[in-house]
Design an enzyme around this catalytic site. Structure first.
Site, short mmCIF file in Angstrom:
data_model
loop_
_atom_site.label_atom_id
_atom_site.label_comp_id
_atom_site.label_asym_id
_atom_site.label_seq_id
_atom_site.Cartn_x
_atom_site.Cartn_y
_atom_site.Cartn_z
N SER A 125 0.83 -1.21 0.00
CA SER A 125 0.00 0.00 0.00
C SER A 125 0.87 1.27 0.00
CB SER A 125 -0.96 -0.05 1.19
OG SER A 125 -2.03 0.86 1.02
N ASP A 252 -9.72 -5.85 -4.43
CA ASP A 252 -9.28 -4.76 -3.56
C ASP A 252 -10.28 -3.61 -3.62
OD1 ASP A 252 -7.85 -2.74 -2.23
OD2 ASP A 252 -5.94 -3.57 -2.90
N HIS A 280 -7.31 -5.94 -0.01
CA HIS A 280 -6.14 -5.07 0.07
C HIS A 280 -5.03 -5.65 0.94
CE1 HIS A 280 -4.19 -1.28 -0.68
NE2 HIS A 280 -4.04 -1.02 0.61
#
Length: 301
Positions: A125, A252, A280
């Site tokens: 991320s 996601d 995610h």
């Protein structure tokens, strides 16, 4: 301590199941053990086996516990770091205002490596921005960089720009978001943010096991705002020569597959991998698939 006990419990349970199976008078073959042995053999000639795991916003080194166990079992050497103000690092997140400050544990780690040592970075991320920052400052120490549904931005972009299509513009987010934290007072610019738990579950953990979501809910911390609002300065001479790989997560909701595809298209890496059925947080929702892809990238000459 609880996390350490949980890891030990997992390994103990696995060893017990193999021992119980072996008590039969008939000889059984454990296909998982055989596959693990084959992977170990295939990794024997890999020169750089040290893997540094960098978490995303709100997370900490704790989120990699499954990945660490699986990588160690095949002979690799994973290390998960807490970025500044994350995990068990005691720094107040409201005081972390730059990407350099946020990435400091990673930069210090790379700076302390022996001269002939290189590592493989895995950034999740917004941790992808820290990986890019490291590629720019220590390109000679990084064998490969793996971006896991991450902010693989180009020169002059902000990590937040990657999420803008999901959350609205940065300016609107700063003006309207109820998740902003004003660590220096309401009359001062916001210093961080943290999503409410139910929203976080929907955004990050829509495919993850309940137990892992529960772990995350008691472990997540606020994210410093300054580092993800900072434009990265990336050169073709340093960052541009790094070997980058991208792993996409196809279920996601925090960083949609379309946005991930756009990142790959606009800033092409050497290779692209895709995990079906992953939210995610593939280290929770699809740990075996993530493990397999990391091992595959490690073995690329």
């Amino acid at each position: 301590m609880a996390l350490h006990q949980h890891q030990l419990s997992q390994r103990f349970d696995g060893s017990m199941s193999r021992r119980i199976g072996s008590t039969s008078s008939r000889r059984h073959t454990d296909p998982l053990a055989n596959n693990e042995k084959k992977v170990q053999e295939s990794l024997e000639n890999v020169k750089f086996k040290r893997i540094i795991l960098i978490h995303g916003e709100g997370f900490g080194a704790w989120c990699w516990y499954k990945t660490i166990a699986q990588l160690e079992e095949v002979g690799l050497q994973p290390t998960a770091l807490d970025l500044t103000g994350a995990g068990i690092d005691l720094t107040d997140t409201n005081t972390v205002t730059t990407l350099a400050e946020y990435s400091k544990p990673l930069i210090q780690y790379l700076g302390n490596l022996p001269e002939d040592e290189k590592v493989i970075l895995v950034g999740h991320s917004s941790g992808g921005a820290c990986v890019s920052y490291a590629l720019e400052h220590f390109p000679e120490k990084i064998s490969k960089a793996i971006y896991l549904c991450a902010t693989m931005v180009a020169d002059g972009q902000r990590p937040f720009d990657v999420f803008a299509e999901e959350l609205g513009s940065a300016e609107r987010f700063m003006q309207e978001s109820q998740f902003l934290i004003h660590g220096n007072g309401k009359d001062k610019p916001p210093t961080g943010f943290m999503f409410e738990k139910q929203l976080m579950k929907g955004l990050y953990f829509n495919q993850s096991p309940t137990k892992d979501v529960a772990l995350a809910m008691v472990s997540m911390r606020p994210t410093p705002l300054g580092p993800i609002m900072e434009k990265l300065s990336l050169s073709t001479e340093k960052y541009g020569k790094g070997r980058r790989f991208y792993i996409q997560t196809l279920d996601d909701r925090a960083l949609s597959p379309d946005v991930q595809e756009k990142l790959v298209r606009e800033n092409p890496p050497e290779g692209v991998y895709k995990i079906k059925g992953s939210d995610h947080c593939p280290f929770f929702s699809k740990p075996q698939s993530l493990h397999k892809m990391i091992v595959e990238i490690v073995q690329i000459p």
